[in-house]
Design an enzyme around this catalytic site. Structure first.
Site: not given
Ligand code: FMN
Ligand code: MN
Length: 503
Positions: A174-175, A188, A232, A281
């Protein structure tokens, strides 16, 4: 080929494979690196290591994921489908019959057990520990990517949280927009697991660790749209063939990858929010400013000469193209577990991944194509897909010219187009309401009387006998060699780049 164990080994591999270019002159992380990178990505150029960055002592790596070849090098495979096959093999495990099969299954189970993250007591990511007032994001070469971005953004983080109710770890990419020396936003989106962890917190605050500068497979895993209960880091360990090693953070109760270049430790609270963005984006547009929570940093730990990795997204194709394509390939076996009639699928890069899904199926009954559309609109993050095109099994979903032909030739818009609505990507600017709007499905399969069509005509195909005759006599005609590979594919260059990904 094993996949690299950390960012440095990865950089060394890229260099050996002539996939890395070092830029030694001074460059500005404010917009200049974006322009250099965007040109390099769009011409399928090498990864770039900027060694001399204005205002920072750290080197910056970018475009590490920018081509299919580098993505394959990262995973240690020849084709991305090989990664999928490894996962598919595991997913399709059935109860073993004989002794030989039992032993083989044990091997597979062991490989899952060996994939779990492992706690270690020391990590290179903690060679330097800065807390309190010593925390200083200004020291990092964080890029401002596009002219209307209000601030620099950390664009390639692995954001680690834990579900307060189950304790299950999550990792998401998430940036993070820089606010000041000791805080950033945490972007997020509403469908993401990190946000769900925050919402599940009884007191509205959760610890968050952010790992920056990982081996490429672990970095990729942060972007993988896994079901919430699947870790993950476990998947990264499975794909790498060795577990992700974790060290205890210094100021929060979370663990972070020991091999990271940089780890940010801190907290995020539900009520501590501000206006994040705009940001140029992956939609190809600026996503407007919107409220997101603030990440308050309590510690920065790092390697002595930490290398900072970054990525630029924007009008496709950008570097995230191959992160997306890796996900497309790797998740095919998992999707087939729920929808086994799916032969293959393709998320066109130009469709920014959520705008269009092309899927081929073994069609068996009336309405089958529609069943598959609704399945896709119900599957994980694929549920955000805006349009779905369904074609028959023989169609190559990666050949957009072929797909276009099928849609144009086989669709009666009144009978074969599904217009419905549902959840959409939070960043999609086109729907009237944010995150909710129209969905479009095209049934481009062959239809019969049982679906209200007239007799479906046979497609045109030469007889085998004549094809063999012409093959045998080809030299006699003395024709120039046909220019295979130029026609019919996805335009010059693009089609060719997908060759090895094709099944
Ligand atoms: C380069 C890159 C940047 C991303 N930025 C964001 C972001 O800012 N916010 C977000 O919600 N998802 C972003 N994503 C997508 C998420 O990483 C992806 O949906 C992932 O599945 C999230 O993890 P989760 O499923 O555990 O929530 C980005 C993906 C990539 C490849
Ligand atoms: Mn997740």
């Amino acid at each position: 080929m094993a996949s690299p164990s950390d960012l440095r080994e990865w950089i060394a591999l890229l260099e050996r494979e002539r996939e890395l270019h070092r830029v030694t002159v001074e460059v500005d992380p404010d917009l200049e690196i974006t322009e250099i990178t965007d040109r390099t990505v769009k011409s399928k150029g090498p990864a770039l290591l900027f060694e001399n960055i204005k205002g920072s002592k750290h080197q910056l790596l970018i475009n590490q994921f920018g081509t299919e070849r580098r993505m394959c090098l990262a995973f240690g495979v020849d084709r991305l489908d090989d990664v999928a096959a490894k996962l598919g093999n595991l997913l399709e495990m059935t109860p073993p019959q004989g002794l030989v099969e039992k032993v083989r299954s044990l091997g597979k189970l062991k490989s899952i057990a060996d994939s779990m993250p492992k706690d270690v007591s020391k990590g290179a990511c903690q060679e330097i520990v800065l807390t309190g007032d010593d925390v200083d994001l200004d020291a990092l070469p964080i890029m401002r990517c596009w002219p209307e971005d209000p601030a620099p953004f950390i664009t390639l983080p692995a954001v680690i949280t834990r579900d307060p109710s189950t304790g299950v770890r999550n990792v998401g990419m998430y940036r993070m927009q820089k606010i000041d020396r000791r805080s950033t936003f945490m972007h997020w989106q509403i469908h993401k697991d990190g946000r769900a962890d925050l919402l599940a917190s009884p007191d509205g605050t959760i610890p968050v660790a952010v790992a920056i500068g990982l081996d490429p497979v672990t970095a990729y895993s942060a972007s993988a749209p896994l079901p919430k209960h699947i870790g993950e880091f476990m998947v990264a360990g499975f794909l790498k063939g060795s577990p992700v090693e974790l060290v205890q953070c210094k100021t929060i109760d979370l663990q972070a990858p020991a091999n990271a270049e940089i780890v940010l430790e801190g907290t995020v609270s539900r009520d501590d929010v501000g206006l994040e963005g705009p940001f140029g984006d992956h939609t190809g547009y600026y996503t407007p400013a919107e409220e997101f929570p603030i990440f308050r940093i309590s510690a920065v730990t790092m390697r002595r000469d930490a290398i900072y990795p970054s990525i630029v997204v924007g009008v496709p194709p950008a570097e995230d193209e191959w992160l997306g394509k890796a996900t497309e390939r790797i998740f095919l076996p998992a999707i087939r577990m729920s929808v086994p009639e799916i032969v293959d699928y393709d998320l066109p890069t130009a469709g920014a991944f959520h705008n269009c899904v092309i899927v081929s199926i073994h069609k068996r009954f009336p309405g089958h194509a529609k069943k598959v559309m609704y399945a896709i609109w119900g599957l994980g993050l694929l549920s955000l897909s805006k349009s779905v095109v369904v074609v028959d099994a023989h169609v190559d979903v990666h050949d957009y010219e072929q797909v276009f032909f099928q849609v144009c030739a086989n669709v009666d818009p009144k009978r074969d187009v599904v217009l419905t609505e549902g959840p959409l990507d939070q960043l999609d600017h086109s729907p009237t309401l944010q995150s909710y709007g129209g969905k479009l499905g095209f049934d481009a399969t062959a239809k019969g009387a049982d679906e209200g069509a007239r007799d479906w005509p046979p497609p045109i195909r030469m007889t085998d006998a004549v094809r063999e005759l012409v093959d045998a006599r080809w030299a006699e005609y003395a024709l120039p060699a046909p220019d295979v590979g130029v026609s019919g594919k996805n335009g010059p260059g693009r089609g060719g780049s997908r060759q090895s990904v094709r099944r």
